[in-house]
Design an enzyme around this catalytic site. Structure first.
Site, short mmCIF file in Angstrom:
data_model
loop_
_atom_site.label_atom_id
_atom_site.label_comp_id
_atom_site.label_asym_id
_atom_site.label_seq_id
_atom_site.Cartn_x
_atom_site.Cartn_y
_atom_site.Cartn_z
N VAL A 172 0.87 -1.18 0.00
CA VAL A 172 0.00 0.00 0.00
C VAL A 172 0.90 1.23 0.00
O VAL A 172 1.93 1.27 0.69
CB VAL A 172 -0.93 0.03 1.23
N CYS A 173 0.54 2.23 -0.81
CA CYS A 173 1.23 3.52 -0.80
C CYS A 173 2.72 3.32 -1.13
O CYS A 173 3.05 2.61 -2.07
CB CYS A 173 0.99 4.19 0.55
N THR A 174 3.61 3.92 -0.35
CA THR A 174 5.03 3.81 -0.62
C THR A 174 5.60 2.44 -0.24
O THR A 174 6.80 2.20 -0.40
CB THR A 174 5.83 4.91 0.11
#
Length: 287
Positions: A172-174
């Protein structure tokens, strides 16, 4: 990870990078080139995609225990400076699934602080104690947490070890930058936090639009709240669509936000700059 792709300590979220933000919004990496190879929440639901055939990907029941007795394990990595919703959002979508056990993992058991330093989640197990999982989930974090973890040999080796036997390896995300630092995204379509898109190319991935992007058995979600969508998709993969729809109702996930600035393409420059400043100002500085 080599120094050639090492981001600055303030860089992975684009907190001070107008140039990086401009590259990200221009779609660097070429979504058109990857259009036939990604699956997002608006894309193909057949269970097939480039980088994997039916034998590689399986159907929506892939990962279901054969005998009905073995719990499938979802391992969520926690590290100092991770973002809370990146981990908790998918957790809420997966923790009530039948025959699924969610376990939190860190360098050592105990509390692990988020990027703001105001919240801690408890890691149940140490890296050394978890050698296999059906699903690996790597959350993103603030600049400090993400960049440190991208250079953490113990975590990167653990990610590689688990990936050898996972049914799904996810982020998720970075968190996708951490997967990329482990060498898992070379040449693959992937997504990440909107201001971090240029870094995917530096790590060998191809940024591709979508709330989540699935290629083979790797699924990457965009920023923070996109983990909720990916979590529902995983619920369908691990069980079936009916169970996933019931899970969505169980948590009453029916978003209707009061504003329409949830992606950089919809927000003006002032809003984008303020968003990055809010994240940067709330982060706990490196020691």
């Amino acid at each position: 990870m080599t120094s050639a792709v090492q981001p600055s300590r303030r860089g992975v979220l684009g907190a001070a990078a107008t140039g990086a933000l401009a590259v990200g919004l221009s779609g660097a990496g070429g979504p058109a080139a990857a259009a036939s190879t990604y699956r997002s929440d608006r894309g193909d639901r057949s269970g097939l995609g480039a980088g994997g055939d039916q034998s590689d990907r399986g159907d929506r029941g892939a990962g279901r225990p054969v005998d009905g007795n073995r719990h499938r394990t979802v391992a969520i990595l926690l590290y100092d400076g991770f973002t809370a919703l990146d981990a908790v959002g998918p957790y809420e979508m997966l923790c009530r699934l039948p025959d699924v056990r969610v376990v939190t993992v860190a360098h050592r058991p105990g509390p692990v602080r988020t990027d703001t330093g105001q919240l801690a989640l408890t890691a149940e197990r140490a890296l050394a104690d978890v050698r296999h999982a059906d699903v690996l989930l790597v959350p993103g974090g603030g600049n400090r947490g993400t960049t440190a973890t991208m250079e953490d040999r113990a975590i990167l080796n653990w990610v590689r070890l688990l990936h050898r036997r996972t049914t799904w390896t996810t982020s998720v995300c970075t968190g996708s930058l951490i997967l990329g630092s482990a060498g898992l995204l070379k040449g693959l379509p992937a997504t990440t936090y909107w201001a971090s898109r240029p870094y995917l190319a530096k790590l060998g991935a191809v940024w591709t639009p979508g709330r989540f992007v699935e290629t083979g058995r790797i699924i990457t979600a965009a920023g923070v709240s996109a983990g909720l969508d990916m979590g529902l998709h995983l619920a369908a993969r691990l069980c079936d669509d009916l169970t996933a729809r019931a899970t969505q109702l169980a948590v009453e996930y029916d978003p209707h936000p009061p504003f329409d600035s949830g992606s950089p393409e919809k927000a003006d420059e002032a809003t984008r700059r303020l968003a990055l400043r809010l994240i940067d100002d709330a982060a706990v500085p490196a020691a």
